[in-house]
Design a protein around this motif. Structure first.
Motif, PDB file in Angstrom:
ATOM      1  N   TYR A  80       0.845  -1.199   0.000  1.00  0.00           N
ATOM      2  CA  TYR A  80       0.000   0.000   0.000  1.00  0.00           C
ATOM      3  C   TYR A  80       0.882   1.250   0.000  1.00  0.00           C
ATOM      4  O   TYR A  80       1.853   1.338   0.746  1.00  0.00           O
ATOM      5  CB  TYR A  80      -0.920   0.031   1.214  1.00  0.00           C
ATOM      6  N   GLY A  81       0.532   2.187  -0.875  1.00  0.00           N
ATOM      7  CA  GLY A  81       1.289   3.430  -0.963  1.00  0.00           C
ATOM      8  C   GLY A  81       2.378   3.394  -2.014  1.00  0.00           C
ATOM      9  O   GLY A  81       3.095   4.373  -2.194  1.00  0.00           O
ATOM     10  N   ILE A  82       2.482   2.271  -2.722  1.00  0.00           N
ATOM     11  CA  ILE A  82       3.462   2.131  -3.794  1.00  0.00           C
ATOM     12  C   ILE A  82       2.694   2.125  -5.121  1.00  0.00           C
ATOM     13  O   ILE A  82       1.741   1.368  -5.296  1.00  0.00           O
ATOM     14  CB  ILE A  82       4.270   0.818  -3.655  1.00  0.00           C
ATOM     15  N   CYS A  83       3.127   2.974  -6.047  1.00  0.00           N
ATOM     16  CA  CYS A  83       2.455   3.097  -7.345  1.00  0.00           C
ATOM     17  C   CYS A  83       2.524   1.774  -8.108  1.00  0.00           C
ATOM     18  O   CYS A  83       3.603   1.189  -8.248  1.00  0.00           O
ATOM     19  CB  CYS A  83       3.108   4.220  -8.157  1.00  0.00           C
ATOM     20  N   VAL A  84       1.373   1.319  -8.605  1.00  0.00           N
ATOM     21  CA  VAL A  84       1.327   0.059  -9.350  1.00  0.00           C
ATOM     22  C   VAL A  84       1.962   0.179 -10.735  1.00  0.00           C
ATOM     23  O   VAL A  84       2.272  -0.829 -11.355  1.00  0.00           O
ATOM     24  CB  VAL A  84      -0.130  -0.474  -9.482  1.00  0.00           C
ATOM     25  N   GLU A  85       2.176   1.408 -11.205  1.00  0.00           N
ATOM     26  CA  GLU A  85       2.771   1.615 -12.525  1.00  0.00           C
ATOM     27  C   GLU A  85       4.283   1.742 -12.460  1.00  0.00           C
ATOM     28  O   GLU A  85       4.994   1.043 -13.162  1.00  0.00           O
ATOM     29  CB  GLU A  85       2.177   2.865 -13.191  1.00  0.00           C
ATOM     30  N   CYS A  86       4.770   2.669 -11.644  1.00  0.00           N
ATOM     31  CA  CYS A  86       6.210   2.987 -11.640  1.00  0.00           C
ATOM     32  C   CYS A  86       6.960   2.453 -10.428  1.00  0.00           C
ATOM     33  O   CYS A  86       8.192   2.440 -10.415  1.00  0.00           O
ATOM     34  CB  CYS A  86       6.427   4.497 -11.762  1.00  0.00           C
ATOM     35  N   GLY A  87       6.235   2.010  -9.400  1.00  0.00           N
ATOM     36  CA  GLY A  87       6.874   1.456  -8.219  1.00  0.00           C
ATOM     37  C   GLY A  87       7.392   2.485  -7.222  1.00  0.00           C
ATOM     38  O   GLY A  87       7.986   2.125  -6.209  1.00  0.00           O
ATOM     39  N   ARG A  88       7.141   3.764  -7.493  1.00  0.00           N
ATOM     40  CA  ARG A  88       7.567   4.801  -6.557  1.00  0.00           C
ATOM     41  C   ARG A  88       6.512   4.981  -5.480  1.00  0.00           C
ATOM     42  O   ARG A  88       5.366   4.594  -5.632  1.00  0.00           O
ATOM     43  CB  ARG A  88       7.775   6.126  -7.294  1.00  0.00           C
ATOM     44  N   ARG A  89       6.932   5.645  -4.383  1.00  0.00           N
ATOM     45  CA  ARG A  89       6.006   5.956  -3.303  1.00  0.00           C
ATOM     46  C   ARG A  89       4.960   6.955  -3.766  1.00  0.00           C
ATOM     47  O   ARG A  89       5.291   7.929  -4.435  1.00  0.00           O
ATOM     48  CB  ARG A  89       6.773   6.587  -2.140  1.00  0.00           C
ATOM     49  N   ILE A  90       3.723   6.719  -3.398  1.00  0.00           N
ATOM     50  CA  ILE A  90       2.655   7.683  -3.663  1.00  0.00           C
ATOM     51  C   ILE A  90       2.737   8.738  -2.572  1.00  0.00           C
ATOM     52  O   ILE A  90       2.890   8.409  -1.386  1.00  0.00           O
ATOM     53  CB  ILE A  90       1.276   6.987  -3.656  1.00  0.00           C
ATOM     54  N   ASP A  91       2.638   9.987  -2.969  1.00  0.00           N
ATOM     55  CA  ASP A  91       2.712  11.088  -2.016  1.00  0.00           C
ATOM     56  C   ASP A  91       1.671  10.873  -0.910  1.00  0.00           C
ATOM     57  O   ASP A  91       0.492  10.650  -1.203  1.00  0.00           O
ATOM     58  CB  ASP A  91       2.446  12.402  -2.749  1.00  0.00           C
ATOM     59  N   PRO A  92       2.096  10.937   0.353  1.00  0.00           N
ATOM     60  CA  PRO A  92       1.147  10.734   1.462  1.00  0.00           C
ATOM     61  C   PRO A  92      -0.041  11.696   1.419  1.00  0.00           C
ATOM     62  O   PRO A  92      -1.143  11.333   1.845  1.00  0.00           O
ATOM     63  CB  PRO A  92       1.995  10.972   2.713  1.00  0.00           C
ATOM     64  N   ARG A  93       0.163  12.894   0.867  1.00  0.00           N
ATOM     65  CA  ARG A  93      -0.966  13.831   0.769  1.00  0.00           C
ATOM     66  C   ARG A  93      -2.010  13.304  -0.206  1.00  0.00           C
ATOM     67  O   ARG A  93      -3.205  13.477  -0.002  1.00  0.00           O
ATOM     68  CB  ARG A  93      -0.469  15.216   0.327  1.00  0.00           C
ATOM     69  N   ARG A  94      -1.554  12.638  -1.255  1.00  0.00           N
ATOM     70  CA  ARG A  94      -2.492  12.040  -2.210  1.00  0.00           C
ATOM     71  C   ARG A  94      -3.270  10.908  -1.540  1.00  0.00           C
ATOM     72  O   ARG A  94      -4.481  10.779  -1.718  1.00  0.00           O
ATOM     73  CB  ARG A  94      -1.742  11.529  -3.444  1.00  0.00           C
ATOM     74  N   LEU A  95      -2.568  10.091  -0.768  1.00  0.00           N
ATOM     75  CA  LEU A  95      -3.236   8.986  -0.074  1.00  0.00           C
ATOM     76  C   LEU A  95      -4.216   9.496   0.972  1.00  0.00           C
ATOM     77  O   LEU A  95      -5.262   8.878   1.194  1.00  0.00           O
ATOM     78  CB  LEU A  95      -2.204   8.059   0.576  1.00  0.00           C
ATOM     79  N   LEU A  96      -3.876  10.603   1.596  1.00  0.00           N
ATOM     80  CA  LEU A  96      -4.792  11.194   2.573  1.00  0.00           C
ATOM     81  C   LEU A  96      -6.065  11.676   1.875  1.00  0.00           C
ATOM     82  O   LEU A  96      -7.178  11.463   2.347  1.00  0.00           O
ATOM     83  CB  LEU A  96      -4.109  12.356   3.300  1.00  0.00           C
ATOM     84  N   ALA A  97      -5.897  12.309   0.707  1.00  0.00           N
ATOM     85  CA  ALA A  97      -7.041  12.827  -0.045  1.00  0.00           C
ATOM     86  C   ALA A  97      -7.830  11.711  -0.718  1.00  0.00           C
ATOM     87  O   ALA A  97      -9.053  11.776  -0.831  1.00  0.00           O
ATOM     88  CB  ALA A  97      -6.564  13.826  -1.099  1.00  0.00           C
ATOM     89  N   ARG A  98      -7.120  10.696  -1.192  1.00  0.00           N
ATOM     90  CA  ARG A  98      -7.759   9.582  -1.908  1.00  0.00           C
ATOM     91  C   ARG A  98      -7.116   8.272  -1.453  1.00  0.00           C
ATOM     92  O   ARG A  98      -6.182   7.787  -2.095  1.00  0.00           O
ATOM     93  CB  ARG A  98      -7.621   9.777  -3.407  1.00  0.00           C
ATOM     94  N   PRO A  99      -7.606   7.707  -0.354  1.00  0.00           N
ATOM     95  CA  PRO A  99      -6.984   6.494   0.196  1.00  0.00           C
ATOM     96  C   PRO A  99      -6.961   5.313  -0.767  1.00  0.00           C
ATOM     97  O   PRO A  99      -6.173   4.391  -0.595  1.00  0.00           O
ATOM     98  CB  PRO A  99      -7.836   6.178   1.430  1.00  0.00           C
TER      99      PRO A  99
END
Length: 127
Positions: A80-99
């Protein structure tokens, strides 16, 4: 990998149950509308419209339910929190806005642009 809010999984599971309940309710209403006796063309058009709206609502809810399922799976397997496309971390602010975000913002924009281009091409427009 970012720490997962302990309440997130609970909220997602509750939302999933809420969606399943909504889907059942909408389907029951659509079935009821479809079996309603129609008096004239206006009544028939009304029934068709109600069933079409119900179908759209169910489709939207099923898509959200699928997203929740994917996120719950990512939480379970630790991705969770890892982009399924590029494998980078998803910005925590994005996860907060859109879990339920499965892609980082850059990959999400690229996916939506690609989808829009395909839709335009299907309509015979320019990409």
């Amino acid at each position: 990998m970012p720490a997962v809010d302990p309440l997130l999984e609970r909220r997602l599971r509750l939302r999933a149950q809420e969606l399943r309940n909504q889907i059942a309710t909408v389907r029951a209403r659509a079935d009821e509308a479809a079996t309603t006796e129609v008096g004239d063309a206006k009544d028939a058009a009304d029934v068709v419209a109600r069933v079409a709206i119900a179908d759209a609502e169910v489709e939207r809810d099923l898509a959200e339910l699928q997203e929740i399922g994917q996120v719950l799976g990512a939480i379970a397997d630790g991705s969770y929190g890892i982009c399924v496309e590029c494998g980078r971390r998803i910005d925590p602010r994005r996860l907060l806005a859109r879990p339920t975000a499965l892609r980082c913002l850059a990959c999400q924009v690229a996916a939506e642009d690609a989808k829009t281009s395909v839709a335009r091409a299907d309509l015979g427009g320019s990409a």
